[in-house]
Scaffold this motif. Structure first.
Motif, PDB file in Angstrom:
ATOM      1  N   PRO A 111      -6.285   1.327   5.060  1.00 42.18           N
ATOM      2  CA  PRO A 111      -5.926   2.643   4.768  1.00 42.18           C
ATOM      3  C   PRO A 111      -8.098   3.366   4.603  1.00 42.18           C
ATOM      4  O   PRO A 111      -9.201   2.469   4.783  1.00 42.18           O
ATOM      5  CB  PRO A 111      -6.051   2.804   2.760  1.00 42.18           C
ATOM      6  CG  PRO A 111      -5.288   1.290   2.701  1.00 42.18           C
ATOM      7  CD  PRO A 111      -5.808   0.430   4.090  1.00 42.18           C
ATOM      8  N   TRP A 131     -10.217  -6.547   3.085  1.00 43.84           N
ATOM      9  CA  TRP A 131      -8.649  -5.891   4.257  1.00 43.84           C
ATOM     10  C   TRP A 131      -8.093  -7.247   5.290  1.00 43.84           C
ATOM     11  O   TRP A 131      -7.318  -7.778   5.261  1.00 43.84           O
ATOM     12  CB  TRP A 131      -8.735  -4.703   4.499  1.00 43.84           C
ATOM     13  CG  TRP A 131      -8.866  -3.790   3.376  1.00 43.84           C
ATOM     14  CD1 TRP A 131      -9.999  -3.178   2.640  1.00 43.84           C
ATOM     15  CD2 TRP A 131      -7.400  -3.581   2.870  1.00 43.84           C
ATOM     16  NE1 TRP A 131      -9.398  -2.135   2.028  1.00 43.84           N
ATOM     17  CE2 TRP A 131      -8.057  -2.261   1.609  1.00 43.84           C
ATOM     18  CE3 TRP A 131      -6.108  -3.393   3.222  1.00 43.84           C
ATOM     19  CZ2 TRP A 131      -6.660  -1.286   1.068  1.00 43.84           C
ATOM     20  CZ3 TRP A 131      -4.914  -2.873   1.858  1.00 43.84           C
ATOM     21  CH2 TRP A 131      -5.288  -1.842   1.013  1.00 43.84           C
ATOM     22  N   SER A 189      -5.513  -2.375  -4.079  1.00 43.94           N
ATOM     23  CA  SER A 189      -6.269  -1.523  -3.577  1.00 43.94           C
ATOM     24  C   SER A 189      -7.798  -1.351  -4.298  1.00 43.94           C
ATOM     25  O   SER A 189      -7.694  -1.444  -5.476  1.00 43.94           O
ATOM     26  CB  SER A 189      -6.494  -0.301  -3.085  1.00 43.94           C
ATOM     27  OG  SER A 189      -5.857   0.915  -4.007  1.00 43.94           O
ATOM     28  N   GLN A 202       0.849  -1.653  -0.098  1.00 42.01           N
ATOM     29  CA  GLN A 202       0.072   0.204  -0.139  1.00 42.01           C
ATOM     30  C   GLN A 202       0.721   0.909   0.047  1.00 42.01           C
ATOM     31  O   GLN A 202       0.748   2.011  -0.512  1.00 42.01           O
ATOM     32  CB  GLN A 202      -0.970   0.251   1.176  1.00 42.01           C
ATOM     33  CG  GLN A 202      -1.732  -0.964   0.902  1.00 42.01           C
ATOM     34  CD  GLN A 202      -2.986  -0.259  -0.722  1.00 42.01           C
ATOM     35  OE1 GLN A 202      -3.339   0.172  -0.287  1.00 42.01           O
ATOM     36  NE2 GLN A 202      -3.042  -2.173  -0.698  1.00 42.01           N
ATOM     37  N   GLN A 203       2.459   1.362   0.610  1.00 41.74           N
ATOM     38  CA  GLN A 203       2.498   2.151   0.676  1.00 41.74           C
ATOM     39  C   GLN A 203       3.900   2.891  -0.875  1.00 41.74           C
ATOM     40  O   GLN A 203       4.099   1.497  -1.588  1.00 41.74           O
ATOM     41  CB  GLN A 203       3.859   2.096   1.247  1.00 41.74           C
ATOM     42  CG  GLN A 203       5.465   3.645   1.622  1.00 41.74           C
ATOM     43  CD  GLN A 203       6.113   3.200   2.391  1.00 41.74           C
ATOM     44  OE1 GLN A 203       6.363   2.348   2.210  1.00 41.74           O
ATOM     45  NE2 GLN A 203       6.618   3.901   3.299  1.00 41.74           N
ATOM     46  N   GLU A 227       1.216   2.867  -3.283  1.00 42.46           N
ATOM     47  CA  GLU A 227       1.262   2.262  -4.230  1.00 42.46           C
ATOM     48  C   GLU A 227       0.888   2.808  -5.800  1.00 42.46           C
ATOM     49  O   GLU A 227       1.206   1.986  -6.749  1.00 42.46           O
ATOM     50  CB  GLU A 227      -0.467   1.649  -3.895  1.00 42.46           C
ATOM     51  CG  GLU A 227      -0.986   0.391  -4.578  1.00 42.46           C
ATOM     52  CD  GLU A 227      -2.687   0.431  -4.434  1.00 42.46           C
ATOM     53  OE1 GLU A 227      -3.293  -0.743  -4.773  1.00 42.46           O
ATOM     54  OE2 GLU A 227      -3.216   1.122  -4.033  1.00 42.46           O
ATOM     55  N   ASN A 254     -13.057   1.811  -0.570  1.00 46.29           N
ATOM     56  CA  ASN A 254     -11.863   0.525  -0.372  1.00 46.29           C
ATOM     57  C   ASN A 254     -12.087  -0.200   0.322  1.00 46.29           C
ATOM     58  O   ASN A 254     -11.304  -0.240   1.843  1.00 46.29           O
ATOM     59  CB  ASN A 254     -10.637   1.924  -0.318  1.00 46.29           C
ATOM     60  CG  ASN A 254      -9.410   1.627  -0.302  1.00 46.29           C
ATOM     61  OD1 ASN A 254      -9.184   0.792  -0.934  1.00 46.29           O
ATOM     62  ND2 ASN A 254      -8.669   1.878   0.168  1.00 46.29           N
ATOM     63  N   LEU A 276      -9.320  -5.217  -0.973  1.00 47.19           N
ATOM     64  CA  LEU A 276      -7.995  -5.513  -1.951  1.00 47.19           C
ATOM     65  C   LEU A 276      -9.011  -6.508  -3.294  1.00 47.19           C
ATOM     66  O   LEU A 276      -9.703  -7.540  -3.434  1.00 47.19           O
ATOM     67  CB  LEU A 276      -7.476  -6.835  -1.503  1.00 47.19           C
ATOM     68  CG  LEU A 276      -6.140  -5.530  -0.859  1.00 47.19           C
ATOM     69  CD1 LEU A 276      -5.240  -6.547  -0.141  1.00 47.19           C
ATOM     70  CD2 LEU A 276      -5.983  -4.570  -1.143  1.00 47.19           C
TER      71      LEU A 276
END
Length: 328
Positions: A214, A199, A161, A128-129, A131, A221, A224
């Motif tokens: 997130p 998630w 995501s 996710q960092q 992304e 969101n 996934l």
């Protein structure tokens, strides 16, 4: 994040088995990056896959090596990070940085032409960092036939995501979510949603054990999304080629700097004097805004501009160089 639930692993395995896969000998081959504890890896091996696991975490790497030693060649474990493939650094690469050439040589996968079948399937969960940046980097490599795409139309099966999946599949006119990334992804890939998973089904290696889900903004969101991205076989037809793809990418990116602006204004900013004639030939309305053009319209526009004496690739030269350095 990684998969720890056997039920989810079986679901993912079924998705990966769908469709004709590449093979070396009687068993299909799959590259799995960041497999973590190897729950899915074992499920894939049980289903007859040959697996190459690319893992950067030393603890997981050691456990996977033990599994490799017991499987008589069906599993190959490599120390490396999929998102540190082919960095621009000079000299010998230090793990977890990896050369795609050495990776493909180790796997025994040979390069094929762009028009050939998919030479390899890849599976993994996008961190996710950063992304969005990671998706952009893959897109750049695909359009330029670089890195893994030097070997052909490599198929990606990625958990991303729900927010980014919504952007990738947005329709023209949705100015807040229809973006440059949307246009380039839809033009470059066949995008198929294979599965959506909450998630909470995914473990994380955060030290505090939290899930780090997130926050939901304007876009959905809650999940996934397992998405299959298969490069389009007919992408490089007409005037679009790997050699000028970076110019095309930045033409699209600059077009979305003001997505509601009119196409004629954008063409004028590029010093194109015969924009009315060009749009008439392309059957695009004069008052069309940038966010209303379909991905195919952008490709047709680019090909027409390539044939125009008034349009020069140097318009985007500095931006291309700067962004290439950023992506790497």
């Amino acid at each position: 994040r990684f998969i720890t639930c056997p039920l989810l692993a079986r679901t993912v395995r079924r998705c990966l088995q769908r469709g004709a896969g590449p093979s070396l000998g009687p068993q299909p081959l799959l590259l799995e990056f960041a497999p973590g504890p190897g729950i899915l890896t074992r499920s894939l091996l049980d289903a007859g896959f040959r697996v190459v696991a690319l893992e950067s975490n030393s603890d997981f790497f050691t456990d996977l090596q033990s599994l490799e030693n017991s499987l008589n060649g069906r599993l190959k474990v490599i120390h490396g990070d999929f998102f540190r493939l082919d960095p621009l650094a000079k000299g010998a690469l230090k793990p977890p940085a990896v050369s795609s050439d050495k990776l493909f040589e180790t796997m025994g996968v040979a390069a094929v032409s762009w028009r050939a079948d998919v030479p390899l399937k890849i599976f993994g969960i996008i961190p996710q960092q950063l992304e969005r940046n990671r998706l952009w980097r893959l897109l750049f490599a695909m359009y330029e036939c670089g890195s893994i795409y030097r070997y052909g139309r490599v198929e990606l099966n990625l958990f991303i995501s729900e927010k980014e999946y919504t952007v990738l599949t947005a329709k023209p006119g949705k100015s807040k979510i229809y973006q440059a990334l949307t246009v380039l992804a839809q033009l470059g890939y066949e995008i198929e949603l294979l599965h959506k998973e909450p998630w909470s089904s995914f473990a994380t290696n955060l030290k505090n054990g939290g899930l780090a889900i997130p926050k939901t903004g304007q876009l959905p969101n809650d999940h996934l999304c397992l998405v299959r991205l298969t490069p389009q076989q007919n992408l490089f037809t007409g005037g679009l080629k790997p050699s000028n793809a970076s110019t095309f990418i930045f033409m699209v990116k600059q077009s979305f700097a003001k997505p509601k602006s009119r196409l004629t204004d954008r063409l004028n900013s590029w010093s194109l004097d015969n924009s009315d004639t060009l749009l008439k030939a392309l059957e695009i309305p004069k008052n069309a805004s940038m966010c209303n053009l379909y991905p195919e319209d952008y490709k047709r526009l680019f090909e027409a501009l390539q044939n125009s004496d008034m349009f020069a690739d140097t318009l985007f030269h500095d931006e291309v160089l700067a962004s290439t350095r950023t992506m790497n």
